[in-house]
Design a protein around this motif. Structure first.
Motif, mmCIF file in Angstrom:
data_model
loop_
_atom_site.group_PDB
_atom_site.id
_atom_site.type_symbol
_atom_site.label_atom_id
_atom_site.label_comp_id
_atom_site.label_asym_id
_atom_site.label_seq_id
_atom_site.Cartn_x
_atom_site.Cartn_y
_atom_site.Cartn_z
ATOM 1 N N THR A 1 -15.054 0.315 -1.331
ATOM 2 C CA THR A 1 -15.255 1.583 -2.017
ATOM 3 C C THR A 1 -16.720 1.796 -2.363
ATOM 4 O O THR A 1 -17.379 0.914 -2.910
ATOM 5 C CB THR A 1 -14.422 1.639 -3.308
ATOM 6 N N SER B 1 -1.541 3.590 -12.411
ATOM 7 C CA SER B 1 -1.132 4.769 -11.633
ATOM 8 C C SER B 1 0.032 5.493 -12.303
ATOM 9 O O SER B 1 0.049 6.720 -12.378
ATOM 10 C CB SER B 1 -0.747 4.371 -10.201
ATOM 11 N N ASN C 1 3.852 -1.435 2.686
ATOM 12 C CA ASN C 1 3.717 -0.497 1.573
ATOM 13 C C ASN C 1 4.619 0.714 1.794
ATOM 14 O O ASN C 1 5.040 0.995 2.925
ATOM 15 C CB ASN C 1 2.265 -0.017 1.443
ATOM 16 N N LYS D 1 5.636 4.235 2.670
ATOM 17 C CA LYS D 1 5.009 5.196 3.567
ATOM 18 C C LYS D 1 5.003 6.570 2.915
ATOM 19 O O LYS D 1 6.049 7.210 2.757
ATOM 20 C CB LYS D 1 5.756 5.232 4.902
ATOM 21 N N GLN E 1 2.068 9.949 2.686
ATOM 22 C CA GLN E 1 0.752 10.439 3.080
ATOM 23 C C GLN E 1 -0.129 10.694 1.861
ATOM 24 O O GLN E 1 0.300 11.306 0.886
ATOM 25 C CB GLN E 1 0.885 11.730 3.892
ATOM 26 N N PHE E 2 -1.372 10.208 1.907
ATOM 27 C CA PHE E 2 -2.310 10.491 0.824
ATOM 28 C C PHE E 2 -2.527 12.001 0.762
ATOM 29 O O PHE E 2 -2.783 12.650 1.759
ATOM 30 C CB PHE E 2 -3.646 9.785 1.069
ATOM 31 N N ASP F 1 -0.872 1.165 -6.018
ATOM 32 C CA ASP F 1 -0.856 0.002 -5.143
ATOM 33 C C ASP F 1 0.407 -0.078 -4.301
ATOM 34 O O ASP F 1 0.407 -0.659 -3.224
ATOM 35 C CB ASP F 1 -0.977 -1.281 -5.975
ATOM 36 N N ARG G 1 1.700 2.261 -2.715
ATOM 37 C CA ARG G 1 1.471 3.094 -1.528
ATOM 38 C C ARG G 1 0.261 2.633 -0.731
ATOM 39 O O ARG G 1 0.306 2.561 0.501
ATOM 40 C CB ARG G 1 1.269 4.555 -1.944
ATOM 41 N N ARG G 2 -0.852 2.285 -1.414
ATOM 42 C CA ARG G 2 -2.090 1.977 -0.710
ATOM 43 C C ARG G 2 -2.364 0.481 -0.573
ATOM 44 O O ARG G 2 -3.275 0.056 0.128
ATOM 45 C CB ARG G 2 -3.278 2.642 -1.389
ATOM 46 N N SER H 1 -5.417 -2.781 -4.947
ATOM 47 C CA SER H 1 -6.676 -2.062 -5.037
ATOM 48 C C SER H 1 -7.197 -2.094 -6.472
ATOM 49 O O SER H 1 -6.730 -2.872 -7.298
ATOM 50 C CB SER H 1 -6.486 -0.619 -4.552
ATOM 51 N N TRP I 1 -8.798 3.338 -8.494
ATOM 52 C CA TRP I 1 -8.037 3.954 -7.409
ATOM 53 C C TRP I 1 -6.619 4.270 -7.864
ATOM 54 O O TRP I 1 -6.036 5.298 -7.489
ATOM 55 C CB TRP I 1 -7.997 3.033 -6.188
ATOM 56 N N GLU J 1 -4.870 7.871 -7.743
ATOM 57 C CA GLU J 1 -3.596 8.120 -7.066
ATOM 58 C C GLU J 1 -2.572 8.718 -8.031
ATOM 59 O O GLU J 1 -1.792 9.599 -7.658
ATOM 60 C CB GLU J 1 -3.066 6.819 -6.463
#
Length: 488
Positions: free
Chosen positions: A64, A162, A439, A441, A443-444, A459, A461-462, A465, A469, A473
Motif C-alpha cells: 500500500t 471493518s 476469500n 468472492k 467485487q470491490f 479481511d 473479502r480481501r 490486511s 484497509w 472496506e
C-alpha cells in the motif's frame, strides 16, 4: 498549506516513549503525547506539494502506498497549523470513522508516500491524526449523532474494524444496525488481536459506547452456526454484511507440532488481553520463566515479543524466513512505494534493553520440534538456514543451506505466520462463493456475494490486511448496502 518553508526549518519530531525497562512492567500505552505547540509545528511542515501522494491509497510494488481512506491530509495539517482544531476534526472524520485506532496502530503508508519523504523526512501524519481526534474527544467536539430512521434493518456479522466501520456508516445513513460478535467483547482484532500497550481497550470501548448511544445494537457471544444461523439473519434483516475477518491461522506442519507448549500467536495475545480485562489470570497462556521462540515477523510477532517480556520470560527469539531488510531504501524500492527498510519496533527495543540483542534471526526456518524427557512437552526447536533462489518458473523459493542446522532450547513456541483466510462455517451455510485464495468472492465497489441480500467486506473479502484497509472496506460496503436498500 501550512507554513511556507517550514519543511526546511523544522525537523521531524515524533512522540517520545516511556523507557523500555520501565514500560515492560505494565500493559499501559507506551507513547507519550506531544504538546499542542509541538504538534502545530509538525503540522506546519506539510509543504503544499503540487500533487499530494499521501492520500492516494493505491498498491505499488505489491504494498500500500498512501492512505486507503483517502484522508484529506494536507487540509487537516493546515487546519492544525491554523489552530482550527474543530474544523480539522470535521475534515478528518469526513473520511475516517475511527482516527483513534489508525492513529495508534496504522503503519502509516501515508507517510511512506509523503512528498517530503522523497528528499527529507516525511510529515508526522499519523501522530497529527491522533492529536486531532484526542483533542476532539477532550474538547467535546465528538457529539452523539441524531439521524432520521429509514425503517431498514441491517445485520453485521463481526465487530472488527471493518464491521464497526460498516455499522457506524450505515447507522449514519439512518438504518437500524445490529452487530453480532462471537467473542465476549466487541472489537474483534481491535479488542483481542492488538495488545493493550499499543491500543488501550478503554479507547475501543469509548467508541463502542458512543456507537451504542447513537443506536447501534451489539450482541456478543453470538457465533454463526452455533448460537445463531446466517439463514435466519437473511430472513429477518433487509441486508446482511459479513465482516468476519481472515481468522484461519497459517500452521507449521513439521514433526513434533503436536507437542505441548506450541500455540498460535493470536490465541496467546487473546488470552493475555482477556485475562487482563477480566482480572483473572487462571487461564492465561503464560510465558513466565520460559524460553520463548516466535516463528514469524510482522506486527503480530513484535506484539508477541513484547507480551512475552511482560510476562517475565527467560528469553525470547524471533525467527524470520526472509532476509534482514536494508537500512535505507534500495533502488528497486523507490518513493512513493512503501519503504521496505529495517524497522526496530517496540518489542525489539525492549528485548535489546533487557537482553542486549535484537531477538530476530533472519533467513531461518523450522524443520521440527523435539520434546523434553517426558515426551509430551516442547523442549527444542530445530532450525536451518535458507537462501532464496528462483525455481523453474522464475518464482523465488527458500532452499535449505547444507550444514546450517541449529538446535534452540524452547519451552514455548508462538506461531505468527499470518492467516490463510476466513473460516468455512459461515461461508458454507449459504454456499457463498469463494475466490482462488478462499476469500469470499465479492467485487470491490459493490461488495455483493452470490447470495441475495448478503455482502462481504474487510479481511474476509480481501485477505489479511491493514486496519486502515478494513475501515475503508467497511465504509465502502456500507455505501453499497445503502444504495441497495434505497432502491428496493
Amino acid at each position: 498549506m501550512g507554513k511556507i518553508g517550514a519543511f526546511l526549518e523544522q525537523k521531524r519530531i515524533t512522540p517520545s516513549e516511556r523507557a523500555p525497562l520501565e514500560r515492560i512492567k505494565d500493559f499501559n500505552e507506551f507513547k507519550i503525547p506531544m504538546s499542542e505547540e509541538d504538534i502545530i509545528l509538525q503540522a506546519s511542515r506539510c509543504m503544499d506539494c503540487g500533487i499530494p501522494f499521501c492520500h492516494s491509497g493505491v498498491l505499488l510494488g505489491g504494498m500500500t502506498a498512501g492512505c486507503p481512506l483517502h484522508n484529506l491530509i494536507p487540509e487537516f495539517n493546515d487546519l492544525i497549523y491554523r489552530r482550527a482544531w474543530k474544523e480539522a476534526y470535521k475534515r478528518l472524520i469526513f473520511t475516517n470513522n475511527f482516527p483513534e485506532f489508525t492513529g495508534r496502530v496504522c503503519p502509516a503508508p501515508c507517510e511512506g508516500s509523503c512528498t517530503e519523504g522523497l528528499n527529507w523526512e516525511s510529515v508526522t501524519i499519523k501522530n497529527n491524526e491522533l492529536a486531532i481526534i484526542e483533542k476532539a474527544f477532550s474538547e467535546g467536539f465528538v457529539e452523539k449523532r441524531v439521524v432520521k430512521r429509514s425503517g431498514k434493518r441491517v445485520a453485521v456479522v463481526g465487530s472488527g474494524p471493518s464491521g464497526l466501520a460498516c455499522a457506524d456508516t450505515l447507522n449514519s445513513y439512518g438504518h437500524e444496525v445490529s452487530v453480532f460478535e462471537r467473542a465476549d467483547r466487541v472489537g474483534g482484532l481491535l479488542m483481542y488481536g492488538i495488545p493493550n500497550m499499543k491500543l488501550d481497550k478503554k479507547v475501543v470501548m469509548r467508541r463502542i459506547d458512543l456507537m451504542q448511544e447513537e443506536g447501534v445494537r451489539f450482541f456478543t457471544n453470538k457465533e454463526i452456526g452455533v448460537d445463531i444461523y446466517l439463514k435466519d439473519l437473511v430472513k429477518e434483516f433487509d441486508a446482511v454484511v459479513l465482516c468476519c475477518g481472515a481468522t484461519k491461522p497459517r500452521d507449521l506442519k513439521v514433526p513434533g507440532r503436536e507437542l505441548k507448549g506450541i500455540y498460535f500467536a493470536v490465541d496467546f495475545l487473546k488470552s493475555n488481553t482477556k485475562c487482563l480485562l477480566d482480572s483473572d489470570y487462571s487461564n492465561l497462556i503464560s510465558a513466565k520463566n520460559k524460553n520463548v521462540i516466535i516463528i514469524g515477523g510482522g506486527d503480530t510477532g513484535t506484539d508477541c515479543v513484547a507480551t512475552a517480556i511482560r510476562h517475565g520470560c527467560k528469553d525470547v527469539i524471533q525467527i524470520e524466513i526472509l532476509p534482514e531488510p536494508p537500512k535505507v531504501r534500495s533502488q528497486n524500492n523507490p518513493w512513493p512505494e512503501w519503504p521496505k527498510v529495517l524497522k526496530v519496533d517496540y518489542g525489539q527495543e525492549e528485548r535489546i534493553a533487557l537482553f542486549g540483542k535484537d531477538p530476530r534471526i533472519y533467513l531461518t526456518t523450522v524443520t521440527s520440534f523435539e520434546p523434553k524427557e517426558d515426551g509430551v512437552s516442547l523442549g527444542w526447536v530445530n532450525t536451518i538456514k535458507v537462501k532464496w533462489e528462483r525455481d523453474d518458473r522464475g518464482n523465488f523459493i527458500p532452499k535449505h543451506v547444507p550444514c546450517s542446522e541449529e538446535k534452540l532450547k524452547a519451552d514455548m513456541v508462538l506461531i505468527a505466520m499470518g492467516f490463510l483466510g476466513p473460516e468455512d462455517k459461515v461461508i458454507k451455510e449459504l454456499s457463498i462463493e469463494q475466490d482462488h485464495r478462499s476469500n469470499v468472492k465479492a467485487q470491490f465497489g459493490d461488495f455483493k456475494t452470490n447470495v441475495e441480500k448478503v455482502f462481504a467486506a474487510g479481511d474476509m473479502r480481501r485477505g489479511q490486511s491493514l486496519v486502515v484497509w478494513a475501515i475503508a472496506e467497511g465504509r465502502g460496503v456500507a455505501k453499497s448496502v445503502n444504495e441497495f436498500l434505497i432502491t428496493k
